[in-house]
Write an enzyme that holds these catalytic residues in place. Structure first.
Site, PDB file in Angstrom:
ATOM      1  N   GLY A  91       2.782 -31.465  19.781  1.00  0.00           N
ATOM      2  CA  GLY A  91       3.813 -30.444  19.936  1.00  0.00           C
ATOM      3  C   GLY A  91       3.892 -29.511  18.734  1.00  0.00           C
ATOM      4  O   GLY A  91       4.572 -28.503  18.785  1.00  0.00           O
ATOM      5  N   GLY A 458      -3.649  19.070  25.567  1.00  0.00           N
ATOM      6  CA  GLY A 458      -3.958  20.481  25.363  1.00  0.00           C
ATOM      7  C   GLY A 458      -5.348  20.890  25.814  1.00  0.00           C
ATOM      8  O   GLY A 458      -5.833  21.971  25.437  1.00  0.00           O
ATOM      9  N   SER A 527     -10.788  12.284  31.855  1.00  0.00           N
ATOM     10  CA  SER A 527     -11.982  11.410  31.827  1.00  0.00           C
ATOM     11  C   SER A 527     -11.759  10.175  30.946  1.00  0.00           C
ATOM     12  O   SER A 527     -12.346  10.056  29.887  1.00  0.00           O
ATOM     13  CB  SER A 527     -13.225  12.188  31.402  1.00  0.00           C
ATOM     14  OG  SER A 527     -12.980  13.035  30.310  1.00  0.00           O
TER      15      SER A 527
END
Lengths: 632, 173
Positions: A91, A458, A527
């Site tokens: 654990g 842009g 793309s």
């Protein structure tokens, strides 16, 4: 033969994992003779009065001295119906790799929660890792009910909390059950104190667990080796999922070669063996003599794995040296072994609150993260969500296992059916005009200037401005713009990964034709896939220029010129690049235009300048051209 | 040999010495062994591909992760791999497989005068256990119901609490 089921006991430190296993051994009468006496003697030696069940499993001296589990171990539990291999795992966070080694073998899990302590760090971590390891059958055991006076309210609140956590992992507990492992309540017998609980006891619930082998999934046969024996070419491998039979047609990836299974070969030879199912390691022979080697995957033509050289993965990292972008590792997926490069780290996942932490430069030991990986060649891949048997892989560095993960192909195109000429009766005709002679007439060369970047970076604005400037200077430019092309030539295409790939393929071919005609072609397409841009380059490699129009996602989202980000965030547009579809940043673009730091005029001038330099006929060229003309 | 080992474990440790010498002579990169998880609590902690230092020692505190049927199949110069292909098998699996494939076996495993060996080791420290299993069918029937552990006749396992751990850490199979 008696059925057996592997069951891992996970949970936070000291929530009673070893005690539960000890109790189950006792209740099912599974302890070997003398074992109880041996442990009692050791306990007496160590001057502890109480019986320490954990000593059955914690065999290392250090484990006993520190009263912790360091490494995973297992014991057999015998019941009339079937045997259970109980897997105990540590654990503690430091022994995570041992936890994974143990839990990965399991068919189902028991997640232990201390009723007094509730959910703790390792409870969540283990639950998360169990789901990553593909263990879907989880029994939640709320232990130590005696310590909270068998209080139903506390049990219910713990139940609600763990349910909510598992639900966010797309998992759900099979059952949640209150027990006292120490006093043996609700293990086999119901006990006296849990009258309000109407469900089944732990052993009854365990009996209902299923042993799934993956036979219902589509066929995947991974090739281990090819042997030549008694004039037969035997392809040996394992049926990872699904089933097949003699006479069935299969297709091998990554080559696409199809063949019919002529026989199934086992030892000793058995002609009656005509089918094989998930989990079997066997040999096959084929009617056709096609090339096959280790790492190939056979599948039915109607349900093939994808082929890709890039994929998203959710991984866990198990070594001190962190994983970083650009690092190269080896990966094994089934029998396929290949080199992988870390292309990007999408985010590290906080296993406590399940938050995604983006902008992480590395993945540290014990962390879980989403990353994008790239391979050199196309490899066969299944999304883990589609096939839990074949959609997972292990990462190696210098021969050591350092991590593992799931494949996620969502939003990536299948590169298997990259378009090839459909007809074989095609002969290329040659022009009498050379690119040089076309260039001479226009007084500049043709070229492709491929602008790539996020929506809103842009691309179109720059492309249109530069087109006008070039025209005014006497050049012959033309812009192929994403939205414009989708109105005509590509009106039949959507935004699925396959359609995006086809969109770019057509644009690349048109651009190559126009550039061959001597035009300066500027393309403005997101793309997003690197593989597609590489293919676009391949259409005209000499004159292709990749220009990355760069602005980060928050900037583009703030600009949002077409209102698309807003729609995507509102869930009105699916598969929007940057939001819920990947953008793969160019590795070595010919030019980077930073529209975030620089204004439009500056960016436009940069592109204009670059294009002019690239297409201008130099004096020397003109002279060479004239010499060439003279010699004809 | 470790002089701290109790006498019976020392007898067992001689086997480790022989193995070490062979590994040095032959420069093996890997050796295949038939140990199983269900034999003994320490073997239950083993990996299928377990790397060992040049001197054969087992660094059990730092074992490689092992999952999804992918293993650590390479090791550095001077090291070797202990490969345990039947690690997940049980004692009864072995006998069922032996029966199915008609594999010949040593008849010390069969009962004589109410005793048989369930596990074979060095003569002086290995003892037969009470049994009437005179055929392979009998052995399988016995194992289906037995409550004694397979290695109960191997005295070095439990001589002291840590004797087997010391043996294995220093290269015992």
């Amino acid at each position: 033969m008696k059925e057996q089921l592997r069951l891992v006991i996970a949970g936070h430190v000291d929530h009673g994992k070893s005690t539960l296993i000890g109790r189950l051994l006792y209740e099912t009468n599974s302890l070997p003779q003398g074992k109880r006496e041996e442990i009692e003697a050791i306990c007496k030696n160590r001057r502890t009065d109480e019986m320490e069940w954990s000593f059955l499993l914690d065999a290392f001296q250090e484990e006993r001295n520190q009263a912790i589990t360091i490494d995973t171990t297992q014991v057999r539990l015998t019941t009339p119906k079937r045997d259970y291999i109980m897997i105990d795992v540590p654990g503690h966070k430091e022994f995570l790799k041992n936890m994974i080694s143990g839990a990965s073998l399991a068919d189902a899990a028991i997640l232990m929660i201390d009723a007094e302590e509730g959910l703790r760090e390792q409870t969540r971590r283990h639950a998360y890792l169990l789901s990553l390891l593909g263990i879907t059958q989880i029994i939640v055991v709320v232990n130590k009910m005696d310590r909270i006076r068998y209080d139903e309210k506390i049990f219910k609140s713990i139940s609600a909390e763990i349910k909510a956590y598992l639900r966010s992992l797309q998992a759900q507990p099979l059952k949640i059950i209150p027990v006292s492992a120490r006093h043996g309540e609700m293990i086999r017998e119901r006990g006296k104190n849990l009258g309000w609980y109407k469900g089944k006891s732990l052993l009854e619930i365990m009996a209902a667990l299923k042993n799934e082998k993956g036979a219902e999934l589509p066929l995947r046969f991974s090739v281990q080796d090819v042997y030549h024996r008694d004039n037969k070419r035997i392809i040996a491998g394992r049926v990872e999922s699904g089933k097949f039979e003699k006479g069935q047609k299969v297709l091998f990836s990554p080559t696409d070669a199809q063949a019919m299974i002529a026989s199934i070969e086992i030892w000793p030879n058995d002609p009656a063996k005509i089918e094989a199912t998930a989990g079997e390691t066997i040999g096959i022979t084929l009617h056709e003599s096609i090339f096959v080697e280790r790492g190939y995957v056979a599948a039915p033509a109607e349900n093939l794995p994808m082929l890709s050289d890039v994929f998203r993965a959710r991984i866990f990292w198990l070594t001190q040296k962190p994983l970083q972008v650009g690092n190269i590792y080896k990966m094994r997926l089934g029998t396929h072994e290949t080199e992988i490069t870390v292309q990007s780290i999408e985010h590290v996942i906080d296993m406590q609150d399940l938050a995604n932490r983006p902008d992480q430069s590395e993945i540290k030991n014990g962390e879980v993260a989403e990353i994008t990986l790239r391979t050199r060649k196309l490899i066969p891949l299944d999304s883990y969500a589609d096939n839990a048997r074949t959609g997972k892989f292990v990462i190696y560095e210098s021969g050591n296992v350092v991590g593992g993960g799931h494949v996620d192909m969502k939003d990536y195109p299948d590169q298997r059916f990259a378009v090839r000429p459909k007809s074989e009766n095609i002969t290329m005709t040659h022009h009498f005009l050379s690119p040089e002679s076309r260039a001479q007439v226009k007084d500049h060369r043709g070229g492709i200037f491929w602008l790539t970047g996020l929506s809103g970076a842009g691309k179109s604005t720059i492309a249109m401005a530069v087109e006008r400037a070039l025209h005014e200077k006497g050049y012959h430019p033309y812009v192929l713009d994403g939205d414009n092309i989708r109105h005509g030539l590509n009106a039949d295409l959507g935004f699925s990964p396959q359609d995006r790939t086809e969109n770019i393929r057509r644009v690349a071919e048109v651009a190559a034709l126009m550039a061959d005609a001597g035009l300066i072609v500027i393309t403005a397409f997101i793309s997003p896939y690197r593989a597609d841009r590489e293919k676009a380059r391949a259409a005209a490699p000499e004159i292709f220029h990749e220009i990355h129009v760069l602005a980060d996602l928050p900037t583009c989202e703030a600009r949002d010129p077409k209102g698309l980000y807003r729609k995507a965030r509102a869930g009105e547009i699916g598969e929007f690049t940057g939001i819920n579809s990947p953008y793969e940043t160019p590795i070595s673009p010919d030019l980077v235009i930073d529209t975030q730091r620089n204004n439009l005029a500056f960016c436009g001038a940069q592109v204009l300048n670059y294009i002019e330099q690239s297409v201008t006929l130099e004096e020397i060229d003109v002279r060479e051209y004239r010499l060439k003309l003279a010699s004809v | 040999m470790d002089p701290a080992l109790p006498p019976n474990a020392r007898a067992a440790a001689r086997k480790s010495e022989g193995l070490k010498t062979l590994l040095e002579q032959q420069k093996f990169k890997g050796i295949i062994l038939g140990i199983r998880k269900d034999e003994q609590a320490l073997r239950a902690k083993e990996r299928v591909f377990s790397p060992r230092n040049a001197d054969g020692t087992w660094n059990f505190k730092d074992q490689p992760p092992e999952f999804w049927d992918q293993y650590k199949t390479e090791c550095a110069d001077g090291e070797h791999l202990r490969i345990h292909p039947i690690l997940q098998w049980s004692e009864i699996d072995i006998w069922r497989y032996t029966q199915q494939e008609k594999i010949p076996f040593c008849d010390l495993y069969l009962a004589r005068d109410g005793q048989r060996y369930r596990s074979l080791g060095e003569k002086n420290i290995t003892f037969p256990v009470p049994s009437y299993a005179a055929s392979i069918e009998d052995i399988i029937a016995e194992l289906e119901v037995t409550k004694t552990s397979e290695r109960s006749g191997r005295s070095m396992d439990t001589e002291t609490e840590d004797s087997f751990e010391k043996l294995r850490a220093s290269g015992y199979m």
